[in-house]
Design a protein around this motif. Sequence first.
Motif, PDB file in Angstrom:
ATOM      1  N   VAL A   1      11.219 -90.507  29.675  1.00 21.67           N
ATOM      2  CA  VAL A   1      12.550 -90.178  28.870  1.00 21.67           C
ATOM      3  C   VAL A   1      12.556 -88.525  29.207  1.00 21.67           C
ATOM      4  N   GLN A   2      13.863 -88.064  29.586  1.00 22.85           N
ATOM      5  CA  GLN A   2      13.933 -86.691  29.862  1.00 22.85           C
ATOM      6  C   GLN A   2      15.607 -86.494  29.090  1.00 22.85           C
ATOM      7  N   LEU A   3      15.465 -85.265  28.204  1.00 21.86           N
ATOM      8  CA  LEU A   3      16.927 -85.014  27.806  1.00 21.86           C
ATOM      9  C   LEU A   3      16.896 -83.281  28.229  1.00 21.86           C
ATOM     10  N   VAL A   4      17.896 -83.130  28.620  1.00 21.79           N
ATOM     11  CA  VAL A   4      18.340 -81.877  29.183  1.00 21.79           C
ATOM     12  C   VAL A   4      19.432 -81.189  28.610  1.00 21.79           C
ATOM     13  N   GLU A   5      19.488 -80.207  27.620  1.00 26.20           N
ATOM     14  CA  GLU A   5      20.495 -79.593  26.941  1.00 26.20           C
ATOM     15  C   GLU A   5      21.043 -78.256  27.742  1.00 26.20           C
ATOM     16  N   SER A   6      22.493 -78.051  27.831  1.00 25.51           N
ATOM     17  CA  SER A   6      22.733 -76.716  28.536  1.00 25.51           C
ATOM     18  C   SER A   6      24.148 -76.547  27.427  1.00 25.51           C
ATOM     19  N   GLY A   7      24.702 -75.355  27.756  1.00 24.97           N
ATOM     20  CA  GLY A   7      25.947 -74.783  27.104  1.00 24.97           C
ATOM     21  C   GLY A   7      25.791 -73.751  26.073  1.00 24.97           C
ATOM     22  N   GLY A   8      24.568 -73.552  25.430  1.00 27.86           N
ATOM     23  CA  GLY A   8      24.316 -72.464  24.566  1.00 27.86           C
ATOM     24  C   GLY A   8      24.452 -71.153  24.929  1.00 27.86           C
ATOM     25  N   GLY A   9      24.558 -70.112  24.076  1.00 29.76           N
ATOM     26  CA  GLY A   9      24.542 -68.724  24.216  1.00 29.76           C
ATOM     27  C   GLY A   9      25.248 -67.818  23.321  1.00 29.76           C
ATOM     28  N   LEU A  10      25.867 -66.686  23.402  1.00 26.89           N
ATOM     29  CA  LEU A  10      26.197 -65.836  22.496  1.00 26.89           C
ATOM     30  C   LEU A  10      27.695 -66.115  22.263  1.00 26.89           C
ATOM     31  N   VAL A  11      28.172 -66.336  21.047  1.00 25.76           N
ATOM     32  CA  VAL A  11      29.443 -66.647  20.946  1.00 25.76           C
ATOM     33  C   VAL A  11      29.931 -65.818  19.470  1.00 25.76           C
ATOM     34  N   GLN A  12      31.261 -65.452  19.612  1.00 26.75           N
ATOM     35  CA  GLN A  12      31.646 -64.488  18.351  1.00 26.75           C
ATOM     36  C   GLN A  12      31.949 -65.310  17.450  1.00 26.75           C
ATOM     37  N   PRO A  13      32.026 -65.016  16.155  1.00 19.11           N
ATOM     38  CA  PRO A  13      32.501 -65.904  14.999  1.00 19.11           C
ATOM     39  C   PRO A  13      33.862 -66.161  15.265  1.00 19.11           C
ATOM     40  N   GLY A  14      34.168 -67.564  14.868  1.00 16.12           N
ATOM     41  CA  GLY A  14      35.610 -68.005  15.099  1.00 16.12           C
ATOM     42  C   GLY A  14      35.703 -68.452  16.542  1.00 16.12           C
ATOM     43  N   GLY A  15      34.695 -68.527  17.291  1.00 19.61           N
ATOM     44  CA  GLY A  15      35.026 -69.003  18.749  1.00 19.61           C
ATOM     45  C   GLY A  15      34.469 -70.420  18.850  1.00 19.61           C
ATOM     46  N   SER A  16      34.455 -70.851  20.279  1.00 19.07           N
ATOM     47  CA  SER A  16      34.178 -72.284  20.320  1.00 19.07           C
ATOM     48  C   SER A  16      33.062 -72.366  21.529  1.00 19.07           C
ATOM     49  N   LEU A  17      32.386 -73.256  21.628  1.00 24.89           N
ATOM     50  CA  LEU A  17      31.566 -73.826  22.835  1.00 24.89           C
ATOM     51  C   LEU A  17      31.324 -75.272  22.836  1.00 24.89           C
ATOM     52  N   THR A  18      30.958 -75.620  24.028  1.00 23.41           N
ATOM     53  CA  THR A  18      30.608 -77.030  24.107  1.00 23.41           C
ATOM     54  C   THR A  18      29.262 -77.199  24.785  1.00 23.41           C
ATOM     55  N   LEU A  19      28.297 -77.821  23.963  1.00 22.21           N
ATOM     56  CA  LEU A  19      26.960 -78.119  24.396  1.00 22.21           C
ATOM     57  C   LEU A  19      26.943 -79.570  25.187  1.00 22.21           C
ATOM     58  N   SER A  20      26.068 -79.698  26.082  1.00 23.12           N
ATOM     59  CA  SER A  20      25.959 -80.935  27.091  1.00 23.12           C
ATOM     60  C   SER A  20      24.428 -81.160  27.141  1.00 23.12           C
ATOM     61  N   CYS A  21      24.387 -82.685  27.044  1.00 20.89           N
ATOM     62  CA  CYS A  21      23.062 -83.088  27.273  1.00 20.89           C
ATOM     63  C   CYS A  21      23.075 -84.210  28.219  1.00 20.89           C
ATOM     64  N   THR A  22      22.119 -84.095  29.109  1.00 30.91           N
ATOM     65  CA  THR A  22      21.995 -84.995  30.248  1.00 30.91           C
ATOM     66  C   THR A  22      20.796 -85.811  29.973  1.00 30.91           C
ATOM     67  N   GLY A  23      20.754 -87.437  29.861  1.00 31.45           N
ATOM     68  CA  GLY A  23      19.647 -87.987  29.520  1.00 31.45           C
ATOM     69  C   GLY A  23      19.207 -88.815  30.959  1.00 31.45           C
ATOM     70  N   SER A  24      17.857 -89.036  31.016  1.00 31.56           N
ATOM     71  CA  SER A  24      17.404 -89.807  32.080  1.00 31.56           C
ATOM     72  C   SER A  24      16.276 -90.517  31.743  1.00 31.56           C
ATOM     73  N   GLY A  25      15.777 -91.537  32.545  1.00 24.31           N
ATOM     74  CA  GLY A  25      14.546 -91.996  32.210  1.00 24.31           C
ATOM     75  C   GLY A  25      14.719 -93.309  31.280  1.00 24.31           C
ATOM     76  N   PHE A  26      15.816 -93.586  30.913  1.00 21.95           N
ATOM     77  CA  PHE A  26      16.207 -94.699  30.016  1.00 21.95           C
ATOM     78  C   PHE A  26      17.439 -95.368  30.151  1.00 21.95           C
ATOM     79  N   THR A  27      17.915 -96.164  29.622  1.00 22.19           N
ATOM     80  CA  THR A  27      19.228 -97.005  29.907  1.00 22.19           C
ATOM     81  C   THR A  27      20.204 -96.219  28.691  1.00 22.19           C
ATOM     82  N   PHE A  28      20.793 -95.103  29.256  1.00 21.50           N
ATOM     83  CA  PHE A  28      21.577 -94.338  28.399  1.00 21.50           C
ATOM     84  C   PHE A  28      22.491 -95.211  27.584  1.00 21.50           C
ATOM     85  N   SER A  29      23.560 -96.036  28.430  1.00 11.94           N
ATOM     86  CA  SER A  29      24.621 -96.849  27.807  1.00 11.94           C
ATOM     87  C   SER A  29      24.038 -97.707  26.594  1.00 11.94           C
TER      88      SER A  29
END
Length: 115
Positions: A1-29
């Motif tokens: 099982v592997q879970l890999v996150e991405s999308g973090g970082g520095l953002v100003q107050p009031g801002g937006s971001l989208t975090l993503s995660c890709t899974g592998s090694g299991f039946t994700f659905s």
Amino acid sequence: VQLVESGGGLVQPGGSLTLSCTGSGFTFSLVSMSWARQAPGKALEWISGIDRDGVKTHYSDSVKGRSSISRDNNKNTVNLQMNSLKPEDTAVYYCVLGWGRQGRRGQGTLVTVSA
């Protein structure tokens, strides 16, 4: 099982971001997926979950109304879009296998909300 996150970082107050995660090694659905976070000096907090079909979702009070979780079972990804970010949203964000905060999680991605 592997879970890999991405999308973090520095953002100003009031801002937006989208975090993503890709899974592998299991039946994700076939499994629910969640996002949890841990702020410095605080316990791990479950902030959002989505069932395997993307129909049922959960948001903690701390992110409700500012966040949206989604998944793409064809790509084995689960995303968390966060808006109106606040300094108190600063934390390491983890993708978690299952419904809640207790399951296997990835290495995390750091989100820092600061001016």
